[in-house]
Scaffold this active site. Structure first.
Site, PDB file in Angstrom:
ATOM      1  N   TYR A 163      -9.174   2.903  -4.393  1.00  0.00           N
ATOM      2  CA  TYR A 163      -8.159   3.936  -4.536  1.00  0.00           C
ATOM      3  C   TYR A 163      -7.864   4.402  -5.956  1.00  0.00           C
ATOM      4  O   TYR A 163      -7.302   5.474  -6.148  1.00  0.00           O
ATOM      5  CB  TYR A 163      -6.830   3.443  -3.925  1.00  0.00           C
ATOM      6  N   SER A 206      -6.552  -2.424   2.891  1.00  0.00           N
ATOM      7  CA  SER A 206      -6.890  -1.817   1.605  1.00  0.00           C
ATOM      8  C   SER A 206      -7.309  -2.821   0.542  1.00  0.00           C
ATOM      9  O   SER A 206      -7.100  -2.609  -0.637  1.00  0.00           O
ATOM     10  CB  SER A 206      -5.725  -0.967   1.085  1.00  0.00           C
ATOM     11  N   ASN A 214     -10.208  -0.780  11.078  1.00  0.00           N
ATOM     12  CA  ASN A 214      -8.979  -0.299  10.448  1.00  0.00           C
ATOM     13  C   ASN A 214      -8.413   0.833  11.292  1.00  0.00           C
ATOM     14  O   ASN A 214      -9.019   1.904  11.401  1.00  0.00           O
ATOM     15  CB  ASN A 214      -9.301   0.194   9.031  1.00  0.00           C
ATOM     16  N   GLY A 237      -7.419   5.290   5.334  1.00  0.00           N
ATOM     17  CA  GLY A 237      -6.896   6.194   4.326  1.00  0.00           C
ATOM     18  C   GLY A 237      -7.305   7.637   4.544  1.00  0.00           C
ATOM     19  O   GLY A 237      -8.374   7.928   5.092  1.00  0.00           O
ATOM     20  N   GLU A 260       0.812  -1.208   0.000  1.00  0.00           N
ATOM     21  CA  GLU A 260       0.000   0.000   0.000  1.00  0.00           C
ATOM     22  C   GLU A 260       0.851   1.267   0.000  1.00  0.00           C
ATOM     23  O   GLU A 260       0.412   2.338   0.431  1.00  0.00           O
ATOM     24  CB  GLU A 260      -0.943  -0.031   1.204  1.00  0.00           C
ATOM     25  N   ASP A 284     -15.933  -0.939   9.880  1.00  0.00           N
ATOM     26  CA  ASP A 284     -16.738  -1.313   8.717  1.00  0.00           C
ATOM     27  C   ASP A 284     -17.788  -2.353   9.100  1.00  0.00           C
ATOM     28  O   ASP A 284     -17.493  -3.306   9.834  1.00  0.00           O
ATOM     29  CB  ASP A 284     -15.842  -1.884   7.616  1.00  0.00           C
ATOM     30  N   ARG A 290     -11.466   3.384  11.642  1.00  0.00           N
ATOM     31  CA  ARG A 290     -12.686   3.282  10.839  1.00  0.00           C
ATOM     32  C   ARG A 290     -13.226   1.874  11.030  1.00  0.00           C
ATOM     33  O   ARG A 290     -12.500   0.900  10.862  1.00  0.00           O
ATOM     34  CB  ARG A 290     -12.381   3.519   9.362  1.00  0.00           C
ATOM     35  N   GLU A 319     -14.795  -5.280   9.893  1.00  0.00           N
ATOM     36  CA  GLU A 319     -13.426  -5.143  10.389  1.00  0.00           C
ATOM     37  C   GLU A 319     -13.183  -3.750  10.939  1.00  0.00           C
ATOM     38  O   GLU A 319     -13.972  -2.825  10.720  1.00  0.00           O
ATOM     39  CB  GLU A 319     -12.419  -5.470   9.292  1.00  0.00           C
TER      40      GLU A 319
END
Length: 366
Positions: free
Chosen positions: A260, A191, A317, A321, A17, A301, A299, A315
């Site tokens: 992305y 990602s 994170n 990003g 990443e 999800d 974050r 999950e």
């Protein structure tokens, strides 16, 4: 006049990443108020070499722009005593006031570099060693969330040696427990790198082969017909949850390309949820954040099942990003916290956590 805080922004890294990290770091530095902060960019190449100050600029040219690079260079602190290359820079509390790591994936959000910051005794943005490592390992994170009573989809996991020594047995096990379609993921990667959707046995075998290129442990999850809901969490001991957002992917699932590269995935913030669903998903986000002992930011999800509208955690994170397409800053903006103020808050939270830890150490020593 108040002294500027010297903030080392670290980006790049050896993970898959790397490019995303450059874009995220450029966005963070664009938003930083140079009246408040003395910004020291520190890049890590794909080969693991450290580039401090102007040495790191070439990697940022495409995403940061010449004008901002000139501004950064004009306020760049002296780094004449720092060696570029394999040697780590002196990231001590005497050299920088706080570190802002913008490193996604392996070696950046898995507790590795966080351990280095702890040993250097320097404040840093984001989760600590334990939360970073556990959240990065999707299997371990699922186990922790399960122990906290958070509902999730069905999953199985296998080590590389088990798969390649008993391939047919593993494939049979997946088919028996999950069926098709299913999703195959490296356990320790972010990602959406290395993730595949398998619709039959040959695709499952190919997906497992791909995932094992990235990790020794692979997670296989049931397919859940669902909306993808995300919540941004911010804070240390008293975290806050943003308004939820929804991802409407440009591809079959929210993979690396959709996330992305193509810029075609739609983000809807706030997500079109009922008042009760919004309340529930925000509460679940904070519960998972605290279960993993996160600090700073994360974050979270979720899946909102289309058949029965049950909310399932997917999950967590710990270093989401910060690109122009990223949900984390967008959700906070729509909740009332602009990007630049979000950066300020994250830096304050890092220093607050550091100060608290120092007071604990001092009290133990006295």
């Amino acid at each position: 006049m108040q002294k500027k805080l010297r903030v080392a922004v670290i980006y790049g890294g050896k993970s898959g990443e790397h490019e995303v990290s450059l874009i995220s770091a450029a966005s963070v530095m664009k938003a930083m108020d140079l009246e408040k902060y003395e910004v020291l960019p520190i890049g890590i190449t794909k080969e693991g070499e450290w580039q401090v100050g102007t040495q790191s600029f070439p990697a940022l040219e495409g995403s940061l722009g010449a004008e901002k690079l000139d501004q950064l260079q004009s306020q760049l602190p002296s780094v004449s005593n720092v060696t570029n290359g394999k040697q780590l820079p002196a990231l001590t509390s005497e050299f920088v006031d706080v570190v802002f790591p913008v490193l996604h994936g392996t070696y950046g959000e898995d507790g590795t570099i966080q351990g280095m910051f702890e040993m250097a005794n320097v404040p840093y943005v984001g989760a600590g060693v334990l939360a970073s490592a556990v959240a990065m390992d999707k299997v371990m994170a699922k186990m922790v969330c399960a122990s906290a009573g958070l509902p999730q989809g069905e999953f199985v996991h296998y080590l590389r040696a088990h798969f390649f020594n008993q391939k047919e047995e593993v494939l049979d096990d997946v088919e028996e427990k999950l069926g098709y379609p299913c999703f195959v993921k490296p356990a320790n990667l972010g990602s959406s790198v290395g993730i595949s959707k398998a619709n039959h046995r040959s695709e499952l075998e190919q997906a497992m082969d791909l995932a094992y290129r990235y990790d020794r442990k692979v997670l296989v999850e049931e397919f859940i017909p669902a909306r993808e809901i995300e919540v941004a969490v911010l804070g240390n001991d008293d975290p806050q949850a943003s308004l939820p957002g929804e991802i409407i992917s440009s591809s079959d699932f929210y993979d690396y390309q959709a996330k992305y590269v193509d810029g075609k995935s739609a983000m809807e913030v706030p997500a079109k949820l009922t008042q009760e669903q919004t309340k529930q998903v925000r509460e679940m986000a904070i519960k998972s954040y605290q279960a993993l002992d996160c600090t700073g930011l994360a974050r979270v999800d979720f899946f909102l099942r289309k058949d029965n509208e049950k909310i399932l955690i997917n999950e967590v994170n710990t270093l989401p990003g910060f690109t122009p397409f990223s949900m984390y800053p967008v959700m906070w903006k729509e909740t009332g916290l602009p990007y630049s103020e979000l950066i300020d808050r994250l830096i304050r939270l890092a220093i607050e956590r550091y100060d608290e830890k120092q007071s604990l150490i001092t009290s133990l020593e006295s």
